[in-house]
Enzyme design. Structure first.
Site, PDB file in Angstrom:
ATOM      1  N   ASP A  95      -1.381  -0.404   5.940  1.00  0.00           N
ATOM      2  CA  ASP A  95      -1.560   0.237   7.181  1.00  0.00           C
ATOM      3  C   ASP A  95      -3.058   0.426   7.799  1.00  0.00           C
ATOM      4  OD1 ASP A  95      -2.090   2.160   5.057  1.00  0.00           O
ATOM      5  OD2 ASP A  95      -2.378   3.689   6.901  1.00  0.00           O
ATOM      6  N   ASP A 111       0.998  -1.035  -0.003  1.00  0.00           N
ATOM      7  CA  ASP A 111      -0.116   0.150  -0.017  1.00  0.00           C
ATOM      8  C   ASP A 111       0.952   1.193  -0.208  1.00  0.00           C
ATOM      9  OD1 ASP A 111      -2.280   1.479   0.766  1.00  0.00           O
ATOM     10  OD2 ASP A 111      -1.069   1.977   2.657  1.00  0.00           O
ATOM     11  N   ASP A 116       0.157   5.289   0.923  1.00  0.00           N
ATOM     12  CA  ASP A 116       0.008   6.101   1.936  1.00  0.00           C
ATOM     13  C   ASP A 116       0.115   5.490   3.502  1.00  0.00           C
ATOM     14  OD1 ASP A 116      -0.185   9.182   2.178  1.00  0.00           O
ATOM     15  OD2 ASP A 116      -1.621   8.565   3.662  1.00  0.00           O
ATOM     16  N   ASN A 166      -5.342   2.913  -3.290  1.00  0.00           N
ATOM     17  CA  ASN A 166      -6.730   3.340  -3.257  1.00  0.00           C
ATOM     18  C   ASN A 166      -6.719   4.996  -3.758  1.00  0.00           C
ATOM     19  OD1 ASN A 166      -7.949   1.125  -2.926  1.00  0.00           O
ATOM     20  ND2 ASN A 166      -8.692   1.736  -1.044  1.00  0.00           N
ATOM     21  N   ASN A 167      -5.642   5.655  -3.984  1.00  0.00           N
ATOM     22  CA  ASN A 167      -5.645   6.854  -4.085  1.00  0.00           C
ATOM     23  C   ASN A 167      -5.593   7.226  -5.543  1.00  0.00           C
ATOM     24  OD1 ASN A 167      -5.042   9.686  -4.689  1.00  0.00           O
ATOM     25  ND2 ASN A 167      -3.891   9.888  -3.027  1.00  0.00           N
ATOM     26  N   LYS A 173      -9.119  -1.612  -3.189  1.00  0.00           N
ATOM     27  CA  LYS A 173      -9.011  -2.502  -1.941  1.00  0.00           C
ATOM     28  C   LYS A 173     -10.089  -2.253  -1.112  1.00  0.00           C
ATOM     29  CE  LYS A 173      -5.268  -0.159  -1.072  1.00  0.00           C
ATOM     30  NZ  LYS A 173      -4.183   0.340  -0.384  1.00  0.00           N
ATOM     31  N   HIS A 178      -9.203  10.256   5.075  1.00  0.00           N
ATOM     32  CA  HIS A 178      -7.936  10.146   5.153  1.00  0.00           C
ATOM     33  C   HIS A 178      -7.018  10.910   5.965  1.00  0.00           C
ATOM     34  CE1 HIS A 178      -8.371   7.741   1.371  1.00  0.00           C
ATOM     35  NE2 HIS A 178      -9.123   8.707   1.014  1.00  0.00           N
TER      36      HIS A 178
HETATM   37  N1  PLP Z   1      -7.389   8.409  -1.827  1.00  0.00           N
HETATM   38  C1  PLP Z   1      -7.098   9.590  -1.375  1.00  0.00           C
HETATM   39  C2  PLP Z   1      -7.729  10.699  -2.046  1.00  0.00           C
HETATM   40  C3  PLP Z   1      -5.986   9.754  -0.525  1.00  0.00           C
HETATM   41  O1  PLP Z   1      -5.628  11.213  -0.164  1.00  0.00           O
HETATM   42  C4  PLP Z   1      -5.316   8.603   0.078  1.00  0.00           C
HETATM   43  C5  PLP Z   1      -4.210   8.891   0.889  1.00  0.00           C
HETATM   44  O2  PLP Z   1      -3.854   9.925   1.115  1.00  0.00           O
HETATM   45  C6  PLP Z   1      -5.725   7.406  -0.290  1.00  0.00           C
HETATM   46  C7  PLP Z   1      -6.990   7.217  -1.254  1.00  0.00           C
HETATM   47  C8  PLP Z   1      -5.308   5.930   0.287  1.00  0.00           C
HETATM   48  O3  PLP Z   1      -4.058   5.664  -0.481  1.00  0.00           O
HETATM   49  P1  PLP Z   1      -3.466   4.333  -0.126  1.00  0.00           P
HETATM   50  O4  PLP Z   1      -4.439   3.296  -0.510  1.00  0.00           O
HETATM   51  O5  PLP Z   1      -2.218   4.308  -0.840  1.00  0.00           O
HETATM   52  O6  PLP Z   1      -3.261   4.421   1.512  1.00  0.00           O
HETATM   53 CA    CA Z   2      -2.764   3.395   3.261  1.00  0.00          CA
END
Ligand code: PLP
Ligand code: CA
Length: 304
Positions: free
Chosen positions: A243, A27, A29, A61-62, A217, A186
């Protein structure tokens, strides 16, 4: 490795686990970085795994950036050996879903950031053009006649009009309802939070009386994208490192992959233990197999 479930792992056990696995899903963030700041040691972990010949992919997921943008971000933060093919974002996978699964013919109405549209364009999927008329309302705006899907992701320019249009398009039962991800919120480094796509999707689910199909996810679809691009991925050889219990650990469980929680992000070990001790068997899918404080804990395993 003996017993499973919330096992704090380090030293020789961690080394054995890393040696046993040959496909690492990270993952982003909360694991690799916090916003614009790399997690200390993460770049070294990634380059060491790659140097050892392990497969490494990133599953985020970003939906706000196209994949090229992630390559630049990785580079900027010191991850200099990450390539486009290693990046699986909810925007990229949404584009693949619309192209290869829905095989959408017609336009897609998008609630999301520019990066999501870029990703769709690269997959050849036509999106409804948004005209920026600040005075337009749902009473007088035009609706496109050929919208075959509504795709909802994180949108920092969300307006009531966009929600209203999406609700109208979703009246057509043949119009597919997709969500890039269902993340509730977030964390920001300032201690503030951002509402996630999940909160927008909830609004549209209520308005339409429908349920969105989630691409990100914990849905399996992102793993299907990975398996089709890396032929013959064996789930038993994979480790999903994340996380957030409700997205990353559940994703791993849904895909039959061992999971590792790193404590540099959203979920705390107490929450994992709560799920582990819960009577509800469905909660067991949220329990990580392994727990580390940070992925920098991998580093000693790479030393001779
Ligand atoms: N979507 C957005 C808009 C975000 O800002 C973030 C995390 O900063 C996420 C999704 C989650 O990202 P990840 O799946 O990498 O934790
Ligand atoms: Ca994450």
């Amino acid at each position: 490795f003996g017993f499973k479930g919330c096992q704090k792992i380090r030293g020789p056990q961690l080394r054995n686990l890393l040696e046993a696995k040959d496909f690492f899903l990270f993952d982003c963030d909360g694991v690799i970085w916090h916003g614009e700041k790399a997690i200390t040691g993460a770049a070294k972990v990634v380059s060491s795994l790659i140097r050892q010949g392990k497969n490494v992919v990133f599953v985020t997921n970003n939906s706000t950036r196209p994949r090229e943008n992630y390559v630049h971000k990785f580079d900027r933060l010191g991850f200099t050996d990450v390539m486009l093919e290693q990046i699986f974002s909810s925007s990229y996978c949404s584009a693949l879903y619309l192209r290869d699964v829905v095989k959408v013919c017609g336009q897609v109405f998008v609630i999301g950031c520019e990066g999501l549209r870029t990703e769709l364009q690269e997959a050849g999927i036509p999106c409804v053009e948004e005209v920026d008329d600040p005075d337009a309302t749902i009473y007088d705006c035009a609706l496109a006649p050929d919208v075959k899907a509504v795709l909802v992701g994180h949108d920092d320019k969300l307006t009531f009009l966009k929600l209203a249009k999406a609700s109208c398009y979703l009246r057509d039962p043949d119009c597919v309802f997709l969500a890039t991800d269902n993340d509730p919120w977030h964390p920001l480094s300032s201690g503030r939070i951002l509402p996630g796509s999940g909160s927008l999707i909830a609004a549209l689910e209520v308005a339409s009386g429908r349920k969105a199909t989630v691409i990100g996810k914990p849905s399996r679809f992102m793993f299907e994208c990975i398996s089709s691009q890396f032929r013959g991925v064996d789930p038993a050889q994979c480790l999903m490192v994340g996380d957030r219990l409700e997205t990353d650990m559940l994703f791993g469980s849904n895909c039959g992959i061992d999971t590792m929680l790193t404590l540099t992000g959203v979920s705390q070990i107490e929450e994992a233990e709560k799920y582990q001790n819960s009577e509800l068997t469905t909660n067991q899918s949220l329990v990580p197999d392994y727990v580390v404080d940070t992925i920098a804990d991998f580093l000693p395993a790479f030393e001779e």
